[in-house]
Design a protein around this motif. Structure first.
Motif, PDB file in Angstrom:
ATOM      1  N   LEU A 206       0.851  -1.183   0.000  1.00 26.38           N
ATOM      2  CA  LEU A 206       0.000   0.000   0.000  1.00 26.38           C
ATOM      3  C   LEU A 206       0.890   1.238   0.000  1.00 26.38           C
ATOM      4  CD1 LEU A 206      -3.051  -0.732   2.307  1.00 26.38           C
ATOM      5  CD2 LEU A 206      -2.658  -1.292  -0.100  1.00 26.38           C
ATOM      6  N   LEU A 207       0.499   2.215  -0.822  1.00 31.69           N
ATOM      7  CA  LEU A 207       1.241   3.455  -0.963  1.00 31.69           C
ATOM      8  C   LEU A 207       0.396   4.596  -0.412  1.00 31.69           C
ATOM      9  CD1 LEU A 207       2.625   1.516  -2.981  1.00 31.69           C
ATOM     10  CD2 LEU A 207       2.875   3.436  -4.529  1.00 31.69           C
ATOM     11  N   GLY A 208       1.059   5.645   0.033  1.00 36.19           N
ATOM     12  CA  GLY A 208       0.290   6.773   0.531  1.00 36.19           C
ATOM     13  C   GLY A 208       1.127   8.012   0.738  1.00 36.19           C
ATOM     14  N   SER A 209       0.421   9.140   0.926  1.00 34.18           N
ATOM     15  CA  SER A 209       1.066  10.404   1.278  1.00 34.18           C
ATOM     16  C   SER A 209       0.326  11.047   2.448  1.00 34.18           C
ATOM     17  CB  SER A 209       1.066  11.361   0.071  1.00 34.18           C
ATOM     18  OG  SER A 209      -0.251  11.594  -0.399  1.00 34.18           O
ATOM     19  N   LEU A 222       0.426  -5.328   5.868  1.00 34.28           N
ATOM     20  CA  LEU A 222       1.075  -5.208   4.564  1.00 34.28           C
ATOM     21  C   LEU A 222       2.259  -4.250   4.634  1.00 34.28           C
ATOM     22  CD1 LEU A 222      -2.051  -4.893   2.232  1.00 34.28           C
ATOM     23  CD2 LEU A 222      -0.559  -6.878   2.484  1.00 34.28           C
ATOM     24  N   PRO A 223       3.223  -4.384   3.739  1.00 36.73           N
ATOM     25  CA  PRO A 223       4.295  -3.401   3.664  1.00 36.73           C
ATOM     26  C   PRO A 223       3.739  -2.065   3.176  1.00 36.73           C
ATOM     27  CG  PRO A 223       4.464  -4.956   1.852  1.00 36.73           C
ATOM     28  CD  PRO A 223       3.402  -5.481   2.760  1.00 36.73           C
ATOM     29  N   PHE A 224       4.357  -0.974   3.623  1.00 35.24           N
ATOM     30  CA  PHE A 224       3.842   0.364   3.353  1.00 35.24           C
ATOM     31  C   PHE A 224       4.939   1.221   2.748  1.00 35.24           C
ATOM     32  CE2 PHE A 224       2.977   4.736   5.122  1.00 35.24           C
ATOM     33  CZ  PHE A 224       1.929   5.042   4.252  1.00 35.24           C
ATOM     34  N   ALA A 225       4.588   1.960   1.691  1.00 38.24           N
ATOM     35  CA  ALA A 225       5.517   2.888   1.044  1.00 38.24           C
ATOM     36  C   ALA A 225       4.943   4.288   1.135  1.00 38.24           C
ATOM     37  CB  ALA A 225       5.733   2.501  -0.418  1.00 38.24           C
ATOM     38  N   PHE A 226       5.737   5.222   1.659  1.00 37.13           N
ATOM     39  CA  PHE A 226       5.274   6.600   1.829  1.00 37.13           C
ATOM     40  C   PHE A 226       6.003   7.537   0.881  1.00 37.13           C
ATOM     41  CE2 PHE A 226       5.044  10.822   3.628  1.00 37.13           C
ATOM     42  CZ  PHE A 226       3.694  10.919   3.933  1.00 37.13           C
ATOM     43  N   ALA A 227       5.243   8.459   0.283  1.00 36.62           N
ATOM     44  CA  ALA A 227       5.787   9.397  -0.717  1.00 36.62           C
ATOM     45  C   ALA A 227       6.416  10.604  -0.032  1.00 36.62           C
ATOM     46  CB  ALA A 227       4.685   9.830  -1.670  1.00 36.62           C
ATOM     47  N   HIS A 228       7.545  10.384   0.621  1.00 38.78           N
ATOM     48  CA  HIS A 228       8.244  11.480   1.289  1.00 38.78           C
ATOM     49  C   HIS A 228       8.681  12.559   0.304  1.00 38.78           C
ATOM     50  CE1 HIS A 228      11.065  13.463   4.068  1.00 38.78           C
ATOM     51  NE2 HIS A 228      11.919  13.463   3.063  1.00 38.78           N
ATOM     52  N   PRO A 255       6.396  -4.421  11.152  1.00 39.54           N
ATOM     53  CA  PRO A 255       6.193  -3.439  10.079  1.00 39.54           C
ATOM     54  C   PRO A 255       7.385  -3.350   9.147  1.00 39.54           C
ATOM     55  CG  PRO A 255       5.654  -2.503  12.233  1.00 39.54           C
ATOM     56  CD  PRO A 255       6.332  -3.809  12.484  1.00 39.54           C
ATOM     57  N   TYR A 256       7.108  -3.014   7.902  1.00 40.07           N
ATOM     58  CA  TYR A 256       8.168  -2.738   6.932  1.00 40.07           C
ATOM     59  C   TYR A 256       7.766  -1.491   6.162  1.00 40.07           C
ATOM     60  CZ  TYR A 256      11.979  -3.474   3.611  1.00 40.07           C
ATOM     61  OH  TYR A 256      13.126  -3.327   2.869  1.00 40.07           O
ATOM     62  N   ALA A 257       8.514  -0.407   6.386  1.00 43.72           N
ATOM     63  CA  ALA A 257       8.187   0.888   5.799  1.00 43.72           C
ATOM     64  C   ALA A 257       9.276   1.340   4.842  1.00 43.72           C
ATOM     65  CB  ALA A 257       8.004   1.935   6.896  1.00 43.72           C
ATOM     66  N   LEU A 258       8.862   1.606   3.624  1.00 46.25           N
ATOM     67  CA  LEU A 258       9.730   2.163   2.590  1.00 46.25           C
ATOM     68  C   LEU A 258       9.328   3.618   2.386  1.00 46.25           C
ATOM     69  CD1 LEU A 258      10.365   0.579  -0.918  1.00 46.25           C
ATOM     70  CD2 LEU A 258       9.395   2.868  -0.747  1.00 46.25           C
TER      71      LEU A 258
END
Length: 372
Positions: A206-209, A222-228, A255-258
């Motif tokens: 899952l992606l988010g900002s 789920l692994p999470f990707a953030f639009a820094h 947790p696994y955060a990208l």
């Protein structure tokens, strides 16, 4: 998917967690927007993407994602699945994925079929990153979805995700309207006469900002990707929310955060600023309703910025790690430490492909990433 109606996390932890190479504090990956500069073509931009993914694989970057955007002349990544199929033909090891596919723009079955096909092309190395924003303006989103889907959007994201996951796992319960519909390629082929089970399926991210997808990713494990790179102020609050909400799943026990980080390295600090200014001017024009091709460094340097424009550009550049390779390494190290990110995904936006290629090479050298 579980029988309680929530999408299962599907996949295995070793398809998520990367291994840091060289002296990097966390695994390093690449986000490609397939930017098109003035005086160039989409064909040239896509050839650059092939050059960059080959370099990324050769130098040990962990994964390579492309992002869905629409109606933007300077961004040629409207069809991530098509681009990823092309990149799969030129690579052997690096993970490939979407960063992301905007789920509200598509029927879940279509995404399941596209990424099932990609998984068949590149077994065991496909990531399906999903976003809940349209990746464009409202009018373009309406054109993408057509009249029968205009009521669907970000608010329906959890339901769309659940449907997509069931298609990927081919496990709609008996009596469900879709129980006899199968995403192919997919698990149904293993249950057919003479069928063989595929070893993996696309790994969902899952992606988010903001906080919505952070919380949902945590709840689902789920692994999470953030639009820094374009929402820096929200990074730490979103990551905190993800970690606080996290529940162990079949994919992850922790947790696994990208985080996506804008970074560009050059031979000198001045040249790096010259290159990133092109992206800042391009973003300024986009935000003021004037999207176009990425300007040349000469055009960006010659542009006269008004007071409000200068404030925007200064703030934008403040979120981009740029300079010499050692300056970029120090900036990325600090970012990883401040956020506690498990992985950094670097996007290098500039007018020309040569500057972007050189940047990734310099960053790899700064971290001592081996040549594979």
């Amino acid at each position: 998917m579980r029988n309680d109606g929530e999408p299962a996390a599907g996949g295995r932890a070793d398809t998520v967690r990367g291994t840091a190479g060289g002296n990097a504090p966390v695994p390093l990956s690449v986000l490609d927007l397939v930017t098109v500069g003035k005086g160039s073509t989409a064909s040239e931009a896509l050839r650059t993407s092939v050059d960059i993914v080959k370099l990324a694989e050769r130098r040990g970057f962990h994964r390579y994602w492309v992002a869905e955007h629409h109606s933007m002349p300077g961004v040629a990544s409207s069809s991530p699945a098509v681009i990823l199929a092309h990149l799969a033909a030129h690579t052997d090891r690096i993970r490939l994925g979407s960063g992301g596919v905007m789920l509200p723009n598509h029927a879940p079955l279509v995404i399941a079929e596209q990424f099932g096909t990609l998984e068949a092309m590149a077994p065991g190395r496909v990531d399906l990153g999903l976003g809940r924003a349209p990746g464009t303006d409202g009018a373009t989103a309406a054109a993408l979805r057509r009249s029968d889907r205009l009521g669907e959007g970000a608010d329906d994201f959890p339901q769309q995700l659940a449907e997509l996951t069931r298609f990927l796992d081919d496990d709609f319960p008996d009596g469900h309207p879709y129980s006899r519909i199968h995403a192919v390629p997919g698990p149904v082929q293993a249950t057919s006469d003479g069928g063989v089970q595929s070893p993996a399926r696309p790994q969902i991210w899952l992606l988010g900002s903001s906080g919505f997808s952070a919380r949902l990713a945590g709840v689902l494990g789920l692994p999470f990707a953030f639009a820094h790179h374009f929402s820096a102020r929200n990074t730490i609050p979103a990551l905190d929310l993800y970690r606080e909400s996290f529940r162990p799943s079949e994919v992850l026990d922790a947790p696994y955060a990208l985080i996506g980080a804008a970074a560009l390295a050059a031979e000198t600090e001045a040249e790096a600023r010259r290159q990133v200014l092109t992206g800042a001017l391009s973003m300024l024009r986009l935000r003021t309703g004037r999207p176009g091709l990425v300007p040349t460094p000469e055009e960006a340097e010659a542009h006269t910025f008004g007071l409000a424009e200068s404030d925007f550009v200064d703030e934008w550049l403040g979120n981009i790690v740029h300079g010499t390779s050692e300056q970029v390494r120090a900036g990325l190290d600090d970012l990883a430490k401040r956020t506690g990110a498990d992985e950094l995904m670097i996007t290098a936006n500039a007018h020309g492909g040569e500057a972007r290629l050189r940047s990734y090479e310099l960053i790899a050298d700064a971290y001592g990433l081996p040549t594979l």
